[in-house]
Design a protein around this motif. Sequence first.
Motif, short mmCIF file in Angstrom:
data_model
loop_
_atom_site.label_atom_id
_atom_site.label_comp_id
_atom_site.label_asym_id
_atom_site.label_seq_id
_atom_site.Cartn_x
_atom_site.Cartn_y
_atom_site.Cartn_z
N UNK A 100 0.90 -1.18 -0.33
CA UNK A 100 0.32 -0.11 0.16
C UNK A 100 0.88 1.37 -0.32
N UNK A 101 0.21 2.04 -0.96
CA UNK A 101 1.53 3.16 -0.89
C UNK A 101 0.21 4.68 -1.01
N UNK A 102 0.82 5.74 -0.20
CA UNK A 102 0.52 7.01 -0.26
C UNK A 102 0.76 7.93 0.18
N UNK B 136 3.61 7.36 2.59
CA UNK B 136 3.01 6.09 3.65
C UNK B 136 3.44 5.04 2.49
N UNK B 137 4.70 4.18 3.21
CA UNK B 137 4.53 3.01 1.93
C UNK B 137 4.05 1.48 2.82
N UNK B 138 3.50 0.73 2.62
CA UNK B 138 3.32 -0.09 3.64
C UNK B 138 3.33 -1.36 3.09
N UNK B 139 4.52 -2.72 3.37
CA UNK B 139 4.26 -3.90 2.74
C UNK B 139 4.07 -4.52 3.29
N UNK B 140 2.91 -5.72 3.12
CA UNK B 140 1.95 -6.54 4.36
C UNK B 140 2.72 -7.96 3.65
N UNK B 141 2.12 -8.60 5.26
CA UNK B 141 1.94 -9.75 4.59
C UNK B 141 1.24 -10.71 5.48
#
Lengths: 177, 293
Positions: A139-141, A170-175
């Motif tokens: 997710x990026x924003x 913001x940049x989130x990498x989710x698992x």
Amino acid sequence: MRIYLSLLFILIASVVFGQKFTTEQSSVSFYSHAAVEDISAKNTATTSIFNSATGEIVFSIPVTDFVFEKSLMQEHFNEKYLETETYPKSTFKGKIIGFNESATGEQQVKAQGKLTLHGVTKDIEVSGTAVMKSTKLVLKSKFIIVLEDYNVKRPKFAWQNIAEQVEVTVEFTYKPL
Amino acid sequence: MNKLITLLLFVSPSLALAQDDLMAELEKTQKPRTQYFDQAFKGTRLVNGQSVQTVGKGALEFIFAHRFGAMNGGAYELFGLDQAYVRIGLEYGINDRLGVGIGRNSVDKTMDGFLRYKVLRQSKGTTNFPLTVTAFANAAIRTSPKKEDATYPITTVDRMSYTGQLLIARKFNAQLSLQLMPTIVHKNTVDRSITNNDTYALGAGGRVKVSKSVALTAEYYYRFNTNPNDPHYNAIGVGVDIETGGHVFQIVLTNTRGLTERAVVTETEDNFFDGGIHLGFNVTRSFQLKKRK
């Protein structure tokens, strides 16, 4: 009884198919352009959970973990502007709208919810992108925050150092959780 | 049907609170953290002496400190303004805890070098500690008088003095911080009829913030083993700290003209309560030589 059973089935189904994601990597950074000097800082200690079945998302930023280029700037950020001894955390509670877990490629999504910063809670809506990469979700924003909205004061002396609004990335990498 | 309603009653509040539940779940996964209280004071100087503060990793702090003459010099000395005593100094932050510095004070033409190390940090959370403790040590050399002007054959060893200090501070809240400073000053060569080689002193001081950028400060050094013939006074100082971006301005009133520990703690010449008050200021400017990230 049949209604009861089917309702139970729906509940179970939503639990089984509801996919929760947690942050594997996170980056929250901000940038503000000013005449005398640009200010930027980065935080990699943010944690988040996203429930793709309901679209609900929460994140929690330890504000003290923003790293600046300048020691003194970092000190002033904590002591004078964000007052992190009193407000150590910033949080977001909301929903991601427009996300489809089974779609491939980049999707335009929106996040709606409540952002708490410096003890002040505001409703915000920001747009961003979501990409599923095998089991992982990115997710990026990028959005603008107006400091006054969150009661972050800028002393008159230092007006040239701090812009009224800052650009947050913001940049989130989710698992999967 | 009744059962269905009961079930709905149970389910609907849990739906409404889902985001709060998710937040609770997130908080459960977070590792416990430690909160540090590192900003007890605005500057590395309380008034004349040191504070527990360090300059921060990669930062070079330039300090320009200035004391006028004593106010009881009268109109002839323009109430002290005719005289000026200066220390210019630099301190570099090797990391957030360790600082190294040098300085030159016009009083007795003194050069000093020092190390400062923050041993313990006030913290709350996974570690709890009520105090910040910084160790400070300096070595100073008086280059005045010149060898040919001295009343005895003076050597470099005679000119040296050393200071060891523990700076112990507690930030009680955003406004109030207090500090104690057990201090030893050793002077290699002294006139033993009036003073000692070693002076043991305890300093006490603090600050009260009156706004985000302005604080009031005070500092006092009490000497335990003064020689009865010693003409010097205990050092007292009060001040106002004003912080503006990369600068800290400290405007002070004190009975000492010195700006190294030897001069402040052991050789304060004026009586604060008899008008022996020097107006002065410390100005610091921080330059970031090495980026933190």
